[in-house]
Design an enzyme around this catalytic site. Sequence first.
Site, PDB file in Angstrom:
ATOM      1  N   HIS A  33       0.794  -1.141  -0.027  1.00 40.25           N
ATOM      2  CA  HIS A  33       0.259  -0.003  -0.154  1.00 40.25           C
ATOM      3  C   HIS A  33       0.790   1.140  -0.036  1.00 40.25           C
ATOM      4  CE1 HIS A  33      -2.862  -2.730   1.946  1.00 40.25           C
ATOM      5  NE2 HIS A  33      -3.363  -2.598   1.139  1.00 40.25           N
ATOM      6  N   GLN A  60     -18.128  -7.118  -0.588  1.00 38.91           N
ATOM      7  CA  GLN A  60     -17.409  -8.161  -1.194  1.00 38.91           C
ATOM      8  C   GLN A  60     -16.908  -9.261  -0.372  1.00 38.91           C
ATOM      9  OE1 GLN A  60     -14.984  -4.611  -1.973  1.00 38.91           O
ATOM     10  NE2 GLN A  60     -12.957  -6.033  -1.944  1.00 38.91           N
ATOM     11  N   GLN A 153      -9.288  -7.940 -10.603  1.00 39.75           N
ATOM     12  CA  GLN A 153     -10.054  -6.572 -10.003  1.00 39.75           C
ATOM     13  C   GLN A 153      -9.482  -5.384 -10.977  1.00 39.75           C
ATOM     14  OE1 GLN A 153     -10.104  -5.589  -5.674  1.00 39.75           O
ATOM     15  NE2 GLN A 153      -8.726  -4.279  -6.306  1.00 39.75           N
ATOM     16  N   ARG A 187      -3.532 -10.530   4.472  1.00 43.11           N
ATOM     17  CA  ARG A 187      -3.659 -11.963   4.959  1.00 43.11           C
ATOM     18  C   ARG A 187      -2.402 -12.729   5.423  1.00 43.11           C
ATOM     19  NH1 ARG A 187      -8.312 -11.381   1.272  1.00 43.11           N
ATOM     20  NH2 ARG A 187     -10.302 -11.571   2.375  1.00 43.11           N
TER      21      ARG A 187
END
Length: 332
Positions: A33, A60, A153, A187
């Site tokens: 990020h 989502q 995405q 994750r």
Amino acid sequence: MTTTLRTAPELHARTRAGRRAVVMTMGALHEGHATLVRTARAIAGPDGEVVVTVFVNPLQFGQGEDLDRYPRTLEADVKIAEQAGADVVFAPAVDEVYPGGEPQVRISAGPMGERLEGGSRPGHFDGMLTVVAKLLHLTRPDVALFGQKDAQQLALIRRMVRDLNFGVEIVGVPTVREEDGLALSSRNRYLSPKERRTALALSQALFAGSDRHAAQEALRARAREVPATRARAEALSAIGESRAAADAHAVAKAVPGAAAAVRAAARLVLDEAARLDPPLELDYLALVDPSDFTEITDHEDEYIGEAVLAVAARVGTTRLIDNIPLTFGAAS
């Protein structure tokens, strides 16, 4: 100093001198990020504004997925965003994004959204596109940045912006990896040390496929340079030049089976990881056209253009995805 805002009117009230660049996140920020934010800062320039959104989107997450478990670390997120050059962290509540509850009208991802990740997570991309559309309206950026790690995405967002005439530029930023090759993900923190060792097979499989692709492309280039390779191989064999003849035969056979060879190299690594403790449970391995995420089939020997080698797997209770871009048949 980075300002934290909770409502769209607060954001809209800010004076804008240059371009506004937006990085959309669900929080739990990491170096991936931060790279997006630094890229946004470079694009916006010193007179522009960088906005980082932090919003865990309930639409989502499918049934049984980790909405409640998803980490919420806003204070740490603001620090990372500030260090990377963000001017604003926009962290709206659910009722700010979805006033009156879940929206009755949503954006459909269409056929592309039903493939790969969409097949494994029905409705996921509809929810993702809906919140991206909402946040584009709420933040009103000139440019929005998304990571290549979520390649499907990114492709769907680009398609939505093009098909629905959103007035915003979409920029994809390459995947950021840890030193051992594992793609950075929020994750990853769920992985035990043993699970992490198994999870490395995702990136290792992609690198193996990429290496095979590079070898195939090198042979393809040589085949273009020496079009009569098969005849040359036979001539070399006739005069006893066996090593040169074998090389010439390899060049002659370079183009057929290129897609199959890439898949096979990656699959070998994943099959080995399935026998580890704990095992890697493969969801999919796919070589796709990034424009629509349709599969590049093994018989498409003359496929020319961009491709994405993508993988998804579960290690323990954690599901991970990764991908790597490839280019087949670069123009001579």
